[in-house]
Motif scaffolding. Structure first.
Motif, PDB file in Angstrom:
ATOM      1  N   LEU A  14       5.805  52.244  -0.230  1.00  0.00           N
ATOM      2  CA  LEU A  14       5.425  51.162   0.686  1.00  0.00           C
ATOM      3  C   LEU A  14       5.932  49.816   0.190  1.00  0.00           C
ATOM      4  O   LEU A  14       6.373  48.971   0.974  1.00  0.00           O
ATOM      5  CB  LEU A  14       3.908  51.125   0.857  1.00  0.00           C
ATOM      6  CG  LEU A  14       3.287  52.270   1.638  1.00  0.00           C
ATOM      7  CD1 LEU A  14       1.775  52.105   1.681  1.00  0.00           C
ATOM      8  CD2 LEU A  14       3.858  52.359   3.033  1.00  0.00           C
ATOM      9  N   ARG A  15       5.854  49.618  -1.117  1.00  0.00           N
ATOM     10  CA  ARG A  15       6.328  48.349  -1.697  1.00  0.00           C
ATOM     11  C   ARG A  15       7.830  48.177  -1.502  1.00  0.00           C
ATOM     12  O   ARG A  15       8.314  47.073  -1.276  1.00  0.00           O
ATOM     13  CB  ARG A  15       5.966  48.319  -3.186  1.00  0.00           C
ATOM     14  CG  ARG A  15       6.308  47.031  -3.854  1.00  0.00           C
ATOM     15  CD  ARG A  15       5.401  45.939  -3.355  1.00  0.00           C
ATOM     16  NE  ARG A  15       5.655  44.745  -4.121  1.00  0.00           N
ATOM     17  CZ  ARG A  15       5.670  43.547  -3.593  1.00  0.00           C
ATOM     18  NH1 ARG A  15       5.414  43.375  -2.326  1.00  0.00           N
ATOM     19  NH2 ARG A  15       5.924  42.505  -4.333  1.00  0.00           N
ATOM     20  N   LEU A  16       8.582  49.279  -1.608  1.00  0.00           N
ATOM     21  CA  LEU A  16      10.021  49.199  -1.389  1.00  0.00           C
ATOM     22  C   LEU A  16      10.356  48.861   0.057  1.00  0.00           C
ATOM     23  O   LEU A  16      11.375  48.226   0.335  1.00  0.00           O
ATOM     24  CB  LEU A  16      10.686  50.530  -1.772  1.00  0.00           C
ATOM     25  CG  LEU A  16      10.774  50.807  -3.266  1.00  0.00           C
ATOM     26  CD1 LEU A  16      11.198  52.249  -3.504  1.00  0.00           C
ATOM     27  CD2 LEU A  16      11.740  49.848  -3.934  1.00  0.00           C
ATOM     28  N   PRO A  35      19.190  48.686   2.514  1.00  0.00           N
ATOM     29  CA  PRO A  35      19.436  50.123   2.652  1.00  0.00           C
ATOM     30  C   PRO A  35      19.032  50.924   1.412  1.00  0.00           C
ATOM     31  O   PRO A  35      18.551  52.048   1.535  1.00  0.00           O
ATOM     32  CB  PRO A  35      20.933  50.226   2.910  1.00  0.00           C
ATOM     33  CG  PRO A  35      21.504  48.880   2.701  1.00  0.00           C
ATOM     34  CD  PRO A  35      20.391  47.894   2.640  1.00  0.00           C
ATOM     35  N   LEU A  36      19.198  50.349   0.233  1.00  0.00           N
ATOM     36  CA  LEU A  36      18.794  51.062  -0.982  1.00  0.00           C
ATOM     37  C   LEU A  36      17.278  51.231  -1.027  1.00  0.00           C
ATOM     38  O   LEU A  36      16.772  52.307  -1.363  1.00  0.00           O
ATOM     39  CB  LEU A  36      19.282  50.323  -2.229  1.00  0.00           C
ATOM     40  CG  LEU A  36      18.925  50.964  -3.567  1.00  0.00           C
ATOM     41  CD1 LEU A  36      19.549  52.349  -3.679  1.00  0.00           C
ATOM     42  CD2 LEU A  36      19.360  50.084  -4.707  1.00  0.00           C
ATOM     43  N   GLY A  37      16.550  50.192  -0.682  1.00  0.00           N
ATOM     44  CA  GLY A  37      15.090  50.275  -0.664  1.00  0.00           C
ATOM     45  C   GLY A  37      14.585  51.288   0.343  1.00  0.00           C
ATOM     46  O   GLY A  37      13.666  52.055   0.062  1.00  0.00           O
ATOM     47  N   ARG A  38      15.197  51.306   1.530  1.00  0.00           N
ATOM     48  CA  ARG A  38      14.787  52.283   2.545  1.00  0.00           C
ATOM     49  C   ARG A  38      15.106  53.709   2.101  1.00  0.00           C
ATOM     50  O   ARG A  38      14.325  54.629   2.334  1.00  0.00           O
ATOM     51  CB  ARG A  38      15.460  51.969   3.882  1.00  0.00           C
ATOM     52  CG  ARG A  38      14.875  50.748   4.570  1.00  0.00           C
ATOM     53  CD  ARG A  38      15.342  50.625   5.999  1.00  0.00           C
ATOM     54  NE  ARG A  38      16.779  50.581   6.150  1.00  0.00           N
ATOM     55  CZ  ARG A  38      17.509  49.477   6.197  1.00  0.00           C
ATOM     56  NH1 ARG A  38      16.919  48.310   6.095  1.00  0.00           N
ATOM     57  NH2 ARG A  38      18.810  49.531   6.346  1.00  0.00           N
ATOM     58  N   LEU A  43      13.075  58.899  -0.018  1.00  0.00           N
ATOM     59  CA  LEU A  43      13.043  59.956  -1.032  1.00  0.00           C
ATOM     60  C   LEU A  43      11.652  60.091  -1.644  1.00  0.00           C
ATOM     61  O   LEU A  43      11.168  61.205  -1.876  1.00  0.00           O
ATOM     62  CB  LEU A  43      14.074  59.671  -2.120  1.00  0.00           C
ATOM     63  CG  LEU A  43      15.533  59.870  -1.729  1.00  0.00           C
ATOM     64  CD1 LEU A  43      16.442  59.366  -2.841  1.00  0.00           C
ATOM     65  CD2 LEU A  43      15.805  61.316  -1.415  1.00  0.00           C
ATOM     66  N   ILE A  44      11.010  58.970  -1.906  1.00  0.00           N
ATOM     67  CA  ILE A  44       9.661  58.996  -2.480  1.00  0.00           C
ATOM     68  C   ILE A  44       8.692  59.640  -1.495  1.00  0.00           C
ATOM     69  O   ILE A  44       7.873  60.487  -1.879  1.00  0.00           O
ATOM     70  CB  ILE A  44       9.214  57.574  -2.872  1.00  0.00           C
ATOM     71  CG1 ILE A  44       9.989  57.121  -4.107  1.00  0.00           C
ATOM     72  CG2 ILE A  44       7.716  57.513  -3.108  1.00  0.00           C
ATOM     73  CD1 ILE A  44       9.787  55.676  -4.465  1.00  0.00           C
ATOM     74  N   PHE A  45       8.781  59.280  -0.218  1.00  0.00           N
ATOM     75  CA  PHE A  45       7.890  59.870   0.775  1.00  0.00           C
ATOM     76  C   PHE A  45       8.151  61.365   0.920  1.00  0.00           C
ATOM     77  O   PHE A  45       7.222  62.149   1.128  1.00  0.00           O
ATOM     78  CB  PHE A  45       8.031  59.172   2.120  1.00  0.00           C
ATOM     79  CG  PHE A  45       7.557  57.741   2.115  1.00  0.00           C
ATOM     80  CD1 PHE A  45       6.480  57.347   1.343  1.00  0.00           C
ATOM     81  CD2 PHE A  45       8.189  56.782   2.875  1.00  0.00           C
ATOM     82  CE1 PHE A  45       6.039  56.033   1.331  1.00  0.00           C
ATOM     83  CE2 PHE A  45       7.760  55.467   2.876  1.00  0.00           C
ATOM     84  CZ  PHE A  45       6.678  55.093   2.109  1.00  0.00           C
TER      85      PHE A  45
END
Length: 63
Positions: A14-16, A35-38, A43-45
């Motif tokens: 969520l923070r990203l 785009p890197l954050g998304r 990937l984390i989700f």
């Protein structure tokens, strides 16, 4: 690890997706996630969802 780790990973995702406001700018003027954050958030989700699915399958198949 999974008890506290999965919520921590979810919070990181969520923070990203919602970066902090830039210094000297109002809180309503937030930058958008790049785009890197998304990608990292996605990937984390996916890891969190996979862990949840694994946990459900362990509970259902436990005899």
């Amino acid at each position: 690890l999974t008890g506290a780790g999965l919520p921590a990973l979810f919070a990181l995702g969520l923070r990203l997706l919602n970066p902090a406001p830039l210094p000297g700018r109002p809180a309503t003027d937030r930058p958008t996630a790049g785009p890197l954050g998304r990608t990292l958030a996605g990937l984390i989700f996916a890891v969190v969802l996979a862990a949840i699915g694994w946990g459900v399958s362990v509970i259902v198949n436990h005899r």
